[in-house]
Design a protein around this motif. Structure first.
Motif, PDB file in Angstrom:
ATOM      1  N   ALA A 210       0.829  -1.202   0.000  1.00  0.00           N
ATOM      2  CA  ALA A 210       0.000   0.000   0.000  1.00  0.00           C
ATOM      3  C   ALA A 210       0.868   1.259   0.000  1.00  0.00           C
ATOM      4  N   VAL A 211       1.971   1.223   0.754  1.00  0.00           N
ATOM      5  CA  VAL A 211       2.912   2.350   0.757  1.00  0.00           C
ATOM      6  C   VAL A 211       3.495   2.545  -0.631  1.00  0.00           C
ATOM      7  N   CYS A 212       3.866   1.446  -1.282  1.00  0.00           N
ATOM      8  CA  CYS A 212       4.429   1.534  -2.634  1.00  0.00           C
ATOM      9  C   CYS A 212       3.429   2.165  -3.591  1.00  0.00           C
ATOM     10  N   ARG A 213       2.179   1.712  -3.543  1.00  0.00           N
ATOM     11  CA  ARG A 213       1.165   2.264  -4.446  1.00  0.00           C
ATOM     12  C   ARG A 213       0.947   3.749  -4.165  1.00  0.00           C
ATOM     13  N   MET A 214       0.936   4.095  -2.887  1.00  0.00           N
ATOM     14  CA  MET A 214       0.735   5.489  -2.501  1.00  0.00           C
ATOM     15  C   MET A 214       1.846   6.376  -3.057  1.00  0.00           C
ATOM     16  N   LEU A 215       3.085   5.905  -2.969  1.00  0.00           N
ATOM     17  CA  LEU A 215       4.220   6.681  -3.458  1.00  0.00           C
ATOM     18  C   LEU A 215       4.258   6.726  -4.973  1.00  0.00           C
ATOM     19  N   ARG A 216       3.894   5.630  -5.616  1.00  0.00           N
ATOM     20  CA  ARG A 216       3.898   5.613  -7.086  1.00  0.00           C
ATOM     21  C   ARG A 216       2.871   6.594  -7.639  1.00  0.00           C
ATOM     22  N   ASN A 217       1.770   6.758  -6.918  1.00  0.00           N
ATOM     23  CA  ASN A 217       0.708   7.630  -7.397  1.00  0.00           C
ATOM     24  C   ASN A 217       0.840   9.064  -6.916  1.00  0.00           C
ATOM     25  N   SER A 218       1.886   9.342  -6.127  1.00  0.00           N
ATOM     26  CA  SER A 218       2.044  10.695  -5.592  1.00  0.00           C
ATOM     27  C   SER A 218       2.620  11.627  -6.641  1.00  0.00           C
ATOM     28  N   LYS A 219       2.424  12.904  -6.424  1.00  0.00           N
ATOM     29  CA  LYS A 219       2.878  13.921  -7.373  1.00  0.00           C
ATOM     30  C   LYS A 219       4.390  13.876  -7.526  1.00  0.00           C
ATOM     31  N   GLY A 220       4.825  13.740  -8.759  1.00  0.00           N
ATOM     32  CA  GLY A 220       6.251  13.857  -9.060  1.00  0.00           C
ATOM     33  C   GLY A 220       7.053  12.613  -8.874  1.00  0.00           C
ATOM     34  N   SER A 234      -3.002  13.263  -5.076  1.00  0.00           N
ATOM     35  CA  SER A 234      -3.927  12.946  -3.993  1.00  0.00           C
ATOM     36  C   SER A 234      -3.242  12.567  -2.694  1.00  0.00           C
ATOM     37  N   LEU A 235      -1.901  12.378  -2.722  1.00  0.00           N
ATOM     38  CA  LEU A 235      -1.214  11.915  -1.518  1.00  0.00           C
ATOM     39  C   LEU A 235      -1.200  13.004  -0.447  1.00  0.00           C
ATOM     40  N   VAL A 236      -1.653  12.656   0.721  1.00  0.00           N
ATOM     41  CA  VAL A 236      -1.589  13.545   1.873  1.00  0.00           C
ATOM     42  C   VAL A 236      -0.454  13.066   2.768  1.00  0.00           C
ATOM     43  N   PRO A 237       0.542  13.926   3.110  1.00  0.00           N
ATOM     44  CA  PRO A 237       1.692  13.478   3.919  1.00  0.00           C
ATOM     45  C   PRO A 237       1.283  12.755   5.191  1.00  0.00           C
ATOM     46  N   GLY A 238       0.189  13.199   5.818  1.00  0.00           N
ATOM     47  CA  GLY A 238      -0.257  12.527   7.042  1.00  0.00           C
ATOM     48  C   GLY A 238      -0.645  11.085   6.798  1.00  0.00           C
ATOM     49  N   GLU A 239      -1.248  10.816   5.634  1.00  0.00           N
ATOM     50  CA  GLU A 239      -1.617   9.444   5.295  1.00  0.00           C
ATOM     51  C   GLU A 239      -0.371   8.579   5.104  1.00  0.00           C
ATOM     52  N   LEU A 240       0.666   9.175   4.483  1.00  0.00           N
ATOM     53  CA  LEU A 240       1.913   8.441   4.292  1.00  0.00           C
ATOM     54  C   LEU A 240       2.545   8.108   5.640  1.00  0.00           C
ATOM     55  N   GLU A 245       3.702   4.039   9.867  1.00  0.00           N
ATOM     56  CA  GLU A 245       3.540   3.603  11.255  1.00  0.00           C
ATOM     57  C   GLU A 245       2.783   2.273  11.328  1.00  0.00           C
ATOM     58  N   ASP A 246       1.791   2.110  10.448  1.00  0.00           N
ATOM     59  CA  ASP A 246       1.089   0.829  10.399  1.00  0.00           C
ATOM     60  C   ASP A 246       2.050  -0.292  10.019  1.00  0.00           C
TER      61      ASP A 246
END
Length: 599
Positions: A210-220, A234-240, A245-246
């Motif tokens: 999930a972290v990988c997908r989040m980073l791949r889809n983040s801006k830039g 759409s990536l919010v730093p707090g979600e990352l 932490e999870d």
């Protein structure tokens, strides 16, 4: 070893100890302290210190002030109410503390290396730092998040320490390790790049995916383009942060981010947030960073300072190796328990304890066949093929290339300033750069201060009082090899012209008192090949030495003048040695012979 107050001076390892903790000192400040400790209770003049530390080299006395400030900071010694070193204005220093002999047995740094117990070179001199990282990992496994900044100059061994730590952690098979690298040029173009790099290989963990997908889809970040060439924002730093932490709740997570000086702002923000967030997390973040020209180190330094002030992180500044540690590193590289006589001292003096420099100089000696493996039956042994005092101490090609790359990050004007600074053997004042380049002094000083704040290999060392009542800042290179590369990259003609301008400016500053700076001016004239002016200035120095009854110095000056006159004569066109010029030279030699007889 000598003990004073709570400190112990370790002359074997060239460091200071306090309550069992090693306090590393650069070679020159250590040498100043050692000389004062070895001559306690009496005035040690500036000239005596300079002669002891820089034999046969003219150095401005003001450089001692810089080293003394470093020592007072380490010793917590107040110049107005000194406990250890008393300053005697315009004369020198006196070591006033009581001294006792200290046993060497209790100091851990004094290693004895047997042929079968050579330690891995990656751990040389870094066992305390490795232990600190191991302790942090244990605390993280108990639920207390840890953030570490490992800092130090280029070549100091940050990556070697990290690799040794990672190998130990991975051997447990109970920790998830994510290792990312910051890349020059990516900051500002690809957000979260080092984090995406750390998780690029995927994982069996659903949260890691999930972290990988989040980073791949983040801006830039690399990999996925969105509509009209834009990437999803759409990536919010707090979600990352929450996802990381999870991930750390499943099992301990070690997140390594190297070369943070090249990191983007978003990555730094995530590190800051993870350090500040509350709640248990089996998370350890270890970063490395080096002050490097053209990098974004200033935001890293600000972040590190802020978190350290709040006690939310720990900082490990890797020091240079002490002499015995450098010898251990050489023994490990050569796989030989006993080094050739003089090798350890030669390499240490030229490397100044930087581990990469130690190894590069060693490889250079091997490549040049100065150090060779000689068969002795079934046991080959490394031996020197010629005396090291006959060895050219030029900067090895690999290090020269590394230094050149760092210099190339600077503007042309900044490169010229540093080249002018390399004309001085140790410290270079702003007025010297202004003179060499024909620039305004005030503007040059401002430019030098700005440069010293930005680059990693130059630092402001203090201020110099000039005879006209003005003050001029002076600076030093972090390592003599930077000076050597900057000096050699200048064409001989340009270098000579700059040396002459510096000599002329020096004489103008001390107008009417040439004898005070005669040797310094002579050195610049000699470097420019101006034998006549060099000889004239050395005669002034000789005359002053004779008046002060410094006959040993006068004898050295006499020999120096004779060498320059021989060089001048050798360079004269055919027939130029006849006539009045020749007679004048003969007369001078006769006068010098008379001086020699008196000596």
């Amino acid at each position: 070893m000598k003990q004073f107050g709570t400190f112990t001076l370790d002359t074997l390892n060239e460091c200071l100890w306090q309550a069992g903790v090693r306090i590393p000192l650069p070679p020159k400040p250590f040498a100043v302290l050692r000389y004062l400790v070895e001559h306690p209770g009496r005035l040690v003049s500036h000239d005596e210190l300079l002669d002891a530390l820089w034999p046969e080299t003219y150095v401005q006395p003001q450089i001692l002030r810089t080293y003394m400030l470093d020592l007072r900071k380490v010793l917590n010694d107040d110049a107005r109410n000194p406990r250890f070193i008393q300053s005697l204005p315009k004369r020198g220093y006196c070591f006033i503390a009581g001294l006792t002999d200290a046993p060497a047995g209790g100091l851990a740094a004094a290693e004895t290396i047997s042929p079968l117990t050579l330690p891995p070179s990656s751990l040389t001199g870094r066992r305390a730092e490795l232990s600190a990282l191991q302790a942090a990992m244990r605390d993280a496994a108990a639920g207390t998040r840890q953030v570490f900044f490992v800092t130090g100059e280029t070549g100091i061994g940050k990556t070697a320490l990290i690799e040794a730590f990672r190998s130990q952690v991975e051997a447990t098979a109970s920790v998830l390790v994510a290792h990312g690298q910051c890349i020059p040029g990516f900051a500002g173009k690809q957000e979260y790049y080092p984090l995406a790099d750390a998780f690029r290989c995927g994982s069996d963990s659903a949260v890691a995916e999930a972290v990988c997908r989040m980073l791949r889809n983040s801006k830039g970040t690399p990999g996925v383009s969105g509509t009209e060439g834009n990437v999803s924002a759409s990536l919010v730093p707090g979600e990352l942060c929450a996802s990381l932490e999870d991930l750390a709740r499943e099992k301990p997570l070690l997140l390594i981010l190297e070369d943070l000086q090249w990191a983007d702002e978003s990555t730094l923000s995530v590190i800051s947030a993870l350090a500040r967030r509350r709640g248990d997390a089996k998370l350890t973040i270890v970063t490395t960073a080096a002050p490097q020209t053209g990098s974004t180190y200033e935001p890293v330094a600000h972040l590190m300072h802020d978190l350290c002030m709040r006690r939310l992180c720990r900082s490990i500044a890797l020091p240079r190796l002490v002499r015995t540690e450098a010898a251990t590193l050489m023994r490990a590289r050569l796989q030989q328990s006993v080094l050739p006589v003089g090798l350890a001292d030669f390499v240490y003096e030229h490397s100044e304890g930087n581990p990469r420099f130690v190894l590069c100089i060693l490889e250079h000696l091997i490549a040049e066949k100065i150090l060779a493996s000689v068969s002795h039956g079934d046991a080959p042994r490394w031996e020197l093929q010629k005396p090291l005092d006959q060895t050219d101490a030029a900067t090895p090609g690999e290090l020269a290339h590394m230094i050149e790359l760092e210099i190339e990050h600077l503007s042309v004007e900044e490169q010229k300033m540093l080249e002018a600074g390399s004309l001085a053997p140790v410290a270079f004042p702003a007025w010297m750069i202004a003179a060499a380049l024909g620039r305004d002094l005030a503007a040059t000083e401002e430019a030098c201060d700005a440069l010293a704040r930005r680059v990693s290999f130059v630092r402001r060392a203090g201020e110099d009082d000039l005879p006209d009542g003005t003050r001029s800042s002076f600076y030093v290179f972090a390592h003599t090899m930077f000076r050597e590369v900057l000096y050699q990259r200048q064409s001989p003609g340009r270098r000579a012209a700059r040396h002459v301008r510096v000599a002329e400016r020096l004489r103008a500053i001390f107008y009417g008192r040439d004898e005070l700076i005669a040797q310094d001016a002579a050195a610049h004239y000699e470097a420019a090949g101006d034998w006549a002016n060099a000889t004239a200035m050395l005669r002034l120095a000789l005359h002053r030495a004779m008046n002060m009854q410094a006959y040993g110095e006068a004898a050295d000056l006499h020999e120096h003048i004779a060498r320059l006159e021989a060089q001048d004569s050798h360079n004269q066109p055919s027939g130029a040695a006849s006539g009045s010029g020749s007679g004048e030279r003969v007369g001078r030699s006769a006068n010098l012979d008379a001086f020699s007889t008196r000596i």
